[in-house]
Design a protein around this motif. Structure first.
Motif, PDB file in Angstrom:
ATOM      1  N   ALA A  35     -14.854   3.636  15.959  1.00 42.09           N
ATOM      2  CA  ALA A  35     -13.488   4.009  16.347  1.00 42.09           C
ATOM      3  C   ALA A  35     -12.993   3.145  17.501  1.00 42.09           C
ATOM      4  O   ALA A  35     -11.837   2.681  17.497  1.00 42.09           O
ATOM      5  CB  ALA A  35     -13.433   5.488  16.718  1.00 42.09           C
ATOM      6  N   ALA A  36     -13.857   2.898  18.481  1.00 37.54           N
ATOM      7  CA  ALA A  36     -13.464   2.071  19.623  1.00 37.54           C
ATOM      8  C   ALA A  36     -13.205   0.631  19.192  1.00 37.54           C
ATOM      9  O   ALA A  36     -12.220   0.009  19.613  1.00 37.54           O
ATOM     10  CB  ALA A  36     -14.545   2.117  20.698  1.00 37.54           C
ATOM     11  N   LEU A  37     -14.068   0.082  18.350  1.00 35.43           N
ATOM     12  CA  LEU A  37     -13.885  -1.289  17.881  1.00 35.43           C
ATOM     13  C   LEU A  37     -12.602  -1.418  17.071  1.00 35.43           C
ATOM     14  O   LEU A  37     -11.869  -2.409  17.193  1.00 35.43           O
ATOM     15  CB  LEU A  37     -15.095  -1.714  17.043  1.00 35.43           C
ATOM     16  CG  LEU A  37     -16.410  -1.872  17.814  1.00 35.43           C
ATOM     17  CD1 LEU A  37     -17.561  -2.088  16.855  1.00 35.43           C
ATOM     18  CD2 LEU A  37     -16.327  -3.021  18.823  1.00 35.43           C
ATOM     19  N   ARG A  38     -12.317  -0.419  16.263  1.00 32.83           N
ATOM     20  CA  ARG A  38     -11.084  -0.432  15.475  1.00 32.83           C
ATOM     21  C   ARG A  38      -9.862  -0.383  16.391  1.00 32.83           C
ATOM     22  O   ARG A  38      -8.900  -1.135  16.214  1.00 32.83           O
ATOM     23  CB  ARG A  38     -11.084   0.748  14.498  1.00 32.83           C
ATOM     24  CG  ARG A  38      -9.932   0.736  13.507  1.00 32.83           C
ATOM     25  CD  ARG A  38     -10.034   1.881  12.519  1.00 32.83           C
ATOM     26  NE  ARG A  38     -11.065   1.647  11.519  1.00 32.83           N
ATOM     27  CZ  ARG A  38     -12.214   2.318  11.460  1.00 32.83           C
ATOM     28  NH1 ARG A  38     -12.494   3.263  12.341  1.00 32.83           N
ATOM     29  NH2 ARG A  38     -13.089   2.066  10.504  1.00 32.83           N
ATOM     30  N   GLU A  39      -9.919   0.461  17.401  1.00 36.34           N
ATOM     31  CA  GLU A  39      -8.813   0.582  18.354  1.00 36.34           C
ATOM     32  C   GLU A  39      -8.564  -0.725  19.098  1.00 36.34           C
ATOM     33  O   GLU A  39      -7.425  -1.100  19.385  1.00 36.34           O
ATOM     34  CB  GLU A  39      -9.124   1.704  19.349  1.00 36.34           C
ATOM     35  CG  GLU A  39      -8.069   1.914  20.424  1.00 36.34           C
ATOM     36  CD  GLU A  39      -8.510   2.917  21.477  1.00 36.34           C
ATOM     37  OE1 GLU A  39      -7.909   2.912  22.562  1.00 36.34           O
ATOM     38  OE2 GLU A  39      -9.456   3.701  21.214  1.00 36.34           O
ATOM     39  N   LEU A  40      -9.637  -1.452  19.399  1.00 31.10           N
ATOM     40  CA  LEU A  40      -9.527  -2.697  20.147  1.00 31.10           C
ATOM     41  C   LEU A  40      -9.087  -3.881  19.283  1.00 31.10           C
ATOM     42  O   LEU A  40      -8.809  -4.955  19.808  1.00 31.10           O
ATOM     43  CB  LEU A  40     -10.869  -3.017  20.806  1.00 31.10           C
ATOM     44  CG  LEU A  40     -11.284  -2.066  21.941  1.00 31.10           C
ATOM     45  CD1 LEU A  40     -12.730  -2.305  22.336  1.00 31.10           C
ATOM     46  CD2 LEU A  40     -10.357  -2.221  23.135  1.00 31.10           C
ATOM     47  N   GLY A  41      -9.055  -3.696  17.976  1.00 33.06           N
ATOM     48  CA  GLY A  41      -8.593  -4.766  17.100  1.00 33.06           C
ATOM     49  C   GLY A  41      -9.670  -5.666  16.552  1.00 33.06           C
ATOM     50  O   GLY A  41      -9.372  -6.761  16.046  1.00 33.06           O
ATOM     51  N   VAL A  42     -10.935  -5.237  16.631  1.00 32.17           N
ATOM     52  CA  VAL A  42     -12.027  -6.013  16.031  1.00 32.17           C
ATOM     53  C   VAL A  42     -11.845  -6.043  14.512  1.00 32.17           C
ATOM     54  O   VAL A  42     -11.541  -5.023  13.895  1.00 32.17           O
ATOM     55  CB  VAL A  42     -13.385  -5.393  16.418  1.00 32.17           C
ATOM     56  CG1 VAL A  42     -14.518  -5.971  15.587  1.00 32.17           C
ATOM     57  CG2 VAL A  42     -13.645  -5.606  17.908  1.00 32.17           C
ATOM     58  N   ALA A  43     -12.014  -7.220  13.926  1.00 31.32           N
ATOM     59  CA  ALA A  43     -11.749  -7.388  12.499  1.00 31.32           C
ATOM     60  C   ALA A  43     -12.960  -7.111  11.622  1.00 31.32           C
ATOM     61  O   ALA A  43     -12.816  -6.735  10.449  1.00 31.32           O
ATOM     62  CB  ALA A  43     -11.258  -8.814  12.230  1.00 31.32           C
ATOM     63  N   ARG A  44     -14.154  -7.294  12.188  1.00 30.36           N
ATOM     64  CA  ARG A  44     -15.369  -7.264  11.376  1.00 30.36           C
ATOM     65  C   ARG A  44     -16.512  -6.731  12.238  1.00 30.36           C
ATOM     66  O   ARG A  44     -16.615  -7.075  13.414  1.00 30.36           O
ATOM     67  CB  ARG A  44     -15.656  -8.688  10.883  1.00 30.36           C
ATOM     68  CG  ARG A  44     -17.025  -8.984  10.331  1.00 30.36           C
ATOM     69  CD  ARG A  44     -17.028 -10.397   9.772  1.00 30.36           C
ATOM     70  NE  ARG A  44     -18.379 -10.873   9.471  1.00 30.36           N
ATOM     71  CZ  ARG A  44     -18.666 -11.886   8.665  1.00 30.36           C
ATOM     72  NH1 ARG A  44     -17.691 -12.556   8.078  1.00 30.36           N
ATOM     73  NH2 ARG A  44     -19.905 -12.260   8.447  1.00 30.36           N
ATOM     74  N   VAL A  45     -17.352  -5.894  11.655  1.00 31.88           N
ATOM     75  CA  VAL A  45     -18.468  -5.303  12.389  1.00 31.88           C
ATOM     76  C   VAL A  45     -19.759  -5.559  11.625  1.00 31.88           C
ATOM     77  O   VAL A  45     -19.857  -5.260  10.435  1.00 31.88           O
ATOM     78  CB  VAL A  45     -18.276  -3.790  12.591  1.00 31.88           C
ATOM     79  CG1 VAL A  45     -19.468  -3.197  13.340  1.00 31.88           C
ATOM     80  CG2 VAL A  45     -16.983  -3.506  13.346  1.00 31.88           C
ATOM     81  N   SER A  46     -20.753  -6.136  12.317  1.00 33.23           N
ATOM     82  CA  SER A  46     -22.054  -6.424  11.717  1.00 33.23           C
ATOM     83  C   SER A  46     -23.122  -5.524  12.330  1.00 33.23           C
ATOM     84  O   SER A  46     -23.039  -5.147  13.498  1.00 33.23           O
ATOM     85  CB  SER A  46     -22.447  -7.889  11.965  1.00 33.23           C
ATOM     86  OG  SER A  46     -21.499  -8.775  11.407  1.00 33.23           O
TER      87      SER A  46
END
Length: 253
Positions: free
Chosen positions: A220-231
Motif C-alpha cells: 500500500a505504501a509503495l503504491r501510494e508513493l508511485g512505485v511502478a514495479r515491486v520485486s
C-alpha cells in the motif's frame, strides 16, 4: 527461438505497458513449477530471481553459476507459461550486447534485470561505462526487432557497493538518470528500506521505479508513493526451503 518474433514482440510490448498502469507485482520464481503457481494465481508476468535460480542449481549468487545453466533454467520457465517472462540476468555474465539479447530471445524471455555490480572486481561498475553497456544492449534489441524491457538495477544501497550511507541516495539518482537516458525502461534501486528514500527516487527519476517491500514499505505504501514495479527476489524460494526443512526435520525426530 522459443517463440516467433511476432509473439516475442507482443509480449515485450505488453511487459512495457504493465510498467505504466496499476503497480506491477512480481513474486519472483525459480523453476517451472513455481512459475506455474504464479501464473495460476493471476499474475500477468513471470520474473526470475538469480539468487533463487542459482541456489536451485547448486551455485552461489553473484554470477556463481554458468550462464548457460541459468538461461536453460529460465528457458524451461518461459516454455510453460503463457505470459511475458523477464529474467534476472545479474550483470550480464560478460556476454556481448547482441549475444545477451539473442540468448534472451532464444529462451523466450522479453525482459531482463541488469545490475551495476562488478562481480569479478567487486564494487560498482563506473556509471558511465554501465550506461554505455545498457545503450548497446538497447541498440542490439532494436536490431533484433524485439523491444526487450530493461530493468536497470542500481546497487548503491547494497553494503558491497562501496558507497557511504549519506551518499547512497544521490548516487542512486545520478546513476538512475544515466541509465534511463541510455535506454533502460525501469530503474531498480535495490535494497531501499526507508520511505523517504524511495519517495525521493520516484520524484527524481524519470520513468518507472522498481521497489521492494520492507518494514516501512508494504504494498500500500509503495503504491501510494508511485512505485511502478515491486520485486521479491529470492524471498519465496527461501520461505519454501524453510518450510521443507521444517517438515523434513519433523520426520527425523
Amino acid at each position: 527461438m522459443a517463440a516467433d518474433k511476432t509473439d516475442l514482440k507482443a509480449r515485450a510490448q505488453r511487459l512495457r505497458e504493465l510498467h505504466h498502469g496499476e503497480m506491477l507485482i512480481l513474486p519472483n520464481v525459480w523453476d517451472a513449477a513455481s512459475a506455474t503457481v504464479v501464473v495460476e494465481a493471476g499474475f500477468p508476468v513471470v520474473a526470475t530471481a538469480s539468487a533463487a535460480v542459482s541456489a536451485m542449481l547448486g551455485y552461489p549468487d553473484g554470477e556463481g553459476a554458468p550462464w548457460q545453466e541459468m538461461f536453460a533454467a529460465a528457458g524451461r520457465i518461459a516454455r510453460v507459461v503463457p505470459v511475458p517472462v523477464t529474467v534476472d540476468a545479474e550483470a550480464g555474465y560478460g556476454l556481448r550486447p547482441r549475444e545477451l539479447v539473442d540468448r534472451l530471445l532464444d529462451i523466450g524471455a522479453v525482459g531482463c534485470n541488469l545490475e551495476d555490480t562488478d562481480h569479478r572486481a567487486g564494487g560498482l561498475v563506473e556509471a558511465g561505462a554501465h550506461a554505455q553497456r545498457l545503450a548497446d544492449i538497447r541498440s542490439a534489441a532494436d536490431d533484433a526487432g524485439v523491444p526487450i524491457v530493461i530493468n536497470a538495477r542500481v546497487d548503491t544501497f547494497l553494503p558491497g557497493g562501496g558507497i557511504a550511507e549519506p551518499d547512497r541516495l544521490a548516487e542512486a539518482i545520478r546513476r538512475g538518470r544515466l541509465y534511463r537516458e541510455a535506454g533502460a525502461d525501469c530503474v531498480y534501486p535495490i535494497g531501499v528500506r526507508r520511505r523517504a528514500d524511495i519517495a525521493a527516487l520516484v520524484a527524481e527519476l524519470p520513468g518507472p521505479v522498481n521497489g521492494n517491500t520492507g518494514d516501512e514499505l508494504d504494498l500500500a505504501a509503495l503504491r501510494e508513493l508511485g512505485v511502478a514495479r515491486v520485486s521479491y527476489g529470492p524471498r519465496f524460494y527461501r520461505t519454501a526451503m524453510a518450510d521443507l526443512r521444517t517438515a523434513v526435520e519433523r520426520l527425523s525426530r
